[in-house]
Design an enzyme around this catalytic site. Structure first.
Site, PDB file in Angstrom:
ATOM      1  N   SER A  51      73.339  76.000 -19.787  1.00 25.55           N
ATOM      2  CA  SER A  51      73.717  76.149 -21.189  1.00 25.55           C
ATOM      3  C   SER A  51      75.213  76.399 -21.377  1.00 25.55           C
ATOM      4  CB  SER A  51      72.955  77.316 -21.821  1.00 25.55           C
ATOM      5  OG  SER A  51      71.573  77.111 -21.711  1.00 25.55           O
ATOM      6  N   ARG A  72      81.428  74.294 -25.870  1.00 25.57           N
ATOM      7  CA  ARG A  72      80.960  74.637 -24.515  1.00 25.57           C
ATOM      8  C   ARG A  72      80.977  73.411 -23.595  1.00 25.57           C
ATOM      9  NH1 ARG A  72      74.494  74.315 -24.467  1.00 25.57           N
ATOM     10  NH2 ARG A  72      74.239  73.193 -26.402  1.00 25.57           N
ATOM     11  N   ARG A  85      77.591  76.683 -29.398  1.00 20.19           N
ATOM     12  CA  ARG A  85      76.500  75.830 -28.937  1.00 20.19           C
ATOM     13  C   ARG A  85      76.451  74.529 -29.731  1.00 20.19           C
ATOM     14  NH1 ARG A  85      71.218  74.918 -30.799  1.00 20.19           N
ATOM     15  NH2 ARG A  85      69.866  74.125 -29.154  1.00 20.19           N
ATOM     16  N   ASP A 137      67.313  80.339 -31.800  1.00 15.08           N
ATOM     17  CA  ASP A 137      67.047  81.517 -30.962  1.00 15.08           C
ATOM     18  C   ASP A 137      67.028  82.805 -31.788  1.00 15.08           C
ATOM     19  OD1 ASP A 137      66.577  80.229 -28.649  1.00 15.08           O
ATOM     20  OD2 ASP A 137      68.489  80.706 -27.686  1.00 15.08           O
ATOM     21  N   GLU A 185      74.532  90.796 -16.181  1.00 16.58           N
ATOM     22  CA  GLU A 185      75.852  90.548 -16.764  1.00 16.58           C
ATOM     23  C   GLU A 185      76.882  91.617 -16.393  1.00 16.58           C
ATOM     24  OE1 GLU A 185      72.980  90.523 -18.418  1.00 16.58           O
ATOM     25  OE2 GLU A 185      72.712  88.383 -18.840  1.00 16.58           O
TER      26      GLU A 185
END
Lengths: 291, 311
Positions: free
Chosen positions: B34, B7, B164, B114, B55
């Site tokens: 993020s 990312r 991530r 998460d 979204e």
């Protein structure tokens, strides 16, 4: 946060002249073709096509800056039929405007046709956005308006919404977005015919009060009779003059407008007339027009 | 070698693209810090649109922007792109074949703490099933940058799956990447490991371990899952006779399924899949989760040995 306020080069001059007699004649032709093509296709949506016809006629013959001979002009006005099941009114209007020959209308919903059951921009290039899955057209139209602002172009993006369609959550996401970014080049028209497939919108999932909702979302709101050509024309002119907000014209309409046996009948949402019914309907349309 | 998340490489590539090309519009749904689109947004605020937590609308706006001849990059987490906005991608982007690049970050279980709600393990399956969609899953920062730039040049919808967690750069800047082309990272004749995404480094490590044991294993970085580089797959099957697929995704509908269904039709070959076995993830550190779901280089080594026995 960056927001955009549109500074138009020419105000007022953008409101084209509406010739009501001429527009009424076009609306008659569009209605006749809707019925003929649906009869030939043996399926499709007459009710919501006929309710939107007068608005479409005013847009294409009174307001929109489009040229069938130069249909990819980057500065052209855009139109998105968010209530995509009313495809027949879009196709009949495009043919009436000269984008393609009238005869092609009779290919509606047939194998290999450019006239898909719901508008398909890949098959028919004069369609600005493929639609049919309800709730998505307003976002696409807002995206077109975004490009207009980024590129400092003067075109308008028009989008036709169904009243049942605004039950979709995405409509309100797009409504919030359009007001937030002050998309004053975006003009929505709500075809408020009060009926959806399963019945009266108030019984199925009441979206009322509609104008108050759009006002609360930060839109410029007008309420009109969607079959009064002058009201439609004037409302669009006013919407074009709005400089800080997106506009919505809530147009009260009659589902199946112009054909007495279809008017306000939910059964005509999604079933095609047979030959006898089509003949009767066309005779009635002509009689009303001439009388 | 440098260690960075794909990312982060995306954010860098996007900024470079933005400086070079005026026709890029970037959209995000309240995750720009993020997803790293904020890097672009900082330099080009007039071409950056945050749609908020919406979204479906994100994809619709991107589609509308793309109809005007611009290239729209839309970013959010992979779970929200592929699942929440699935039908908008299907009907507003893929069906009209619009030029939208969906760069979806935080894919797979390496999202970490998460937990399962945020770990997309089915996004490749969903996106690959849509006609007109190209699916790109880069395995390091260098290839991510190159493939993002290719995605810009490519006309049509592209789904780019990004992570991530930090991964070691495998490639040098000078190496060539092409959408639709596998990269042979290591040659071999005894078996082939076909890998995409996060597991690239683990696959290379596994091949090196096997080499010490006398097994020559080819490693193909399948950074484009759709269209699959069938030439490289076929060659691997012909020349090595055994395939192991490795992915941080459900074995149903991912890289393994794509390779298996192609070979089943053209050259049935023993295949062993290393991937998530149709279960949801959970909270934990990325490396802990890789162990928990049997995606380590050790698991790959074992899978190679097993598949060679089935030759």
């Amino acid at each position: 946060m960056i927001t955009y306020s549109r500074q138009r080069k020419q105000l007022g001059g953008l409101g084209m002249k509406c010739e009501y007699q001429e527009i009424a004649k076009h609306a008659l032709n569009i209605r006749k073709n809707i019925l003929k093509m649906l009869c030939e296709a043996k399926s499709g949506h007459p009710g919501g096509s006929l309710s939107a016809t007068d608005i479409m006629a005013v847009l294409y013959f009174g307001h929109m800056n489009i040229d069938p001979k130069n249909y990819t002009d980057p500065n052209r006005d855009r139109f998105v039929l968010s209530k995509g099941h009313a495809a027949p009114v879009l196709y009949a209007t495009l043919a009436e405007k000269g984008f393609f020959p009238e005869e092609e209308l009779m290919t509606l919903r047939k194998l290999g046709s450019r006239l898909q059951g719901h508008p398909d921009m890949k098959k028919l290039p004069y369609v600005e956005m493929s639609t049919g899955s309800l709730g998505q057209g307003l976002s696409a139209a807002a995206g077109m308006a975004v490009s207009g602002i980024v590129d400092k172009k003067d075109y308008y993006t028009y989008v036709m919404l169904g009243d049942g369609e605004i039950q979709e959550g995405q409509i309100w996401e797009a409504a919030m977005f359009s007001a937030h970014y002050k998309l004053s080049n975006l003009i929505a028209i709500l075809d408020y015919n009060s009926l959806q497939i399963d019945g009266d919108i108030r019984d199925i999932m009441n979206p009322n009060p509609i104008p108050e909702k759009w006002e609360a979302f930060g839109w410029h709101v007008q309420n009109i009779d969607g079959h009064d050509l002058k009201q439609v024309c004037d409302a669009i002119t006013k919407a074009k003059e709005e400089k800080n907000k997106p506009s919505i014209i809530i147009a009260k309409t009659i589902k199946g407008k112009g054909v007495s046996f279809m008017e306000n009948k939910v059964g005509w949402h999604g079933s095609a007339p047979c030959e006898e019914q089509t003949e009767k309907a066309i005779a009635e349309l002509e009689e009303r027009y001439n009388g | 070698m440098a260690k960075r998340a794909t990312r982060e490489a995306y954010g860098k590539a996007l900024l470079e693209l933005g400086r070079e090309h005026e026709d890029i519009i970037v959209l995000d749904a309240d995750l720009s810090g993020s997803t790293k689109t904020a890097v672009f947004g900082g330099e080009f605020p007039e071409r950056f649109f945050n749609v908020g937590i919406a979204e479906g609308n994100l994809m619709g706006i991107a589609a509308g922007v793309a109809t005007t001849g611009k290239v729209a990059f839309a970013s959010t987490f992979a779970i929200f792109a592929s699942a929440r906005a699935c039908e908008q991608i299907r009907n507003s982007i893929c069906y009209p074949n619009l030029n939208v690049k969906i760069a979806a970050t935080h894919a797979g279980i390496t999202v970490g703490a998460d937990g399962g709600s945020h770990q997309a393990i089915e996004d490749i399956a969903i996106m690959s099933a849509m006609p007109n969609m190209t699916v790109v899953v880069p395995g390091d920062g260098v290839s991510t940058e190159a493939l993002i730039k290719q995605a810009y040049e490519y006309d049509g919808p592209v789904y780019i799956r990004l992570g991530r967690a930090k991964v070691e750069d495998v490639y040098k800047e000078s190496e060539f990447f092409s959408i639709g082309q596998a990269n042979k990272v290591k040659d071999g004749t005894d078996a082939t490991i076909i890998v995409s995404g996060y597991s690239l480094n683990d696959a290379i490590l596994a091949a090196k371990t096997l080499e010490l044991e006398g097994l020559k294993v080819r490693v193909l970085d399948m950074s484009t899952i759709k269209p699959l580089d069938i030439g490289s797959v076929l060659k691997a099957a012909e020349e090595t006779g055994a395939i192991v697929t490795v992915e941080e995704h459900n074995v149903i509908g991912g890289l393994g399924s794509m390779v298996a269904s192609f070979l089943a039709e053209h050259l049935p070959t023993p295949i062993q899949m290393v991937g998530i076995r149709d279960v949801f993830g959970q909270s934990g550190e990325a490396e802990e989760l890789i162990k928990e779901y049997n995606l380590t280089s050790k698991d790959i080594v074992e899978a190679v040995k097993e598949v060679i026995e089935r030759k």
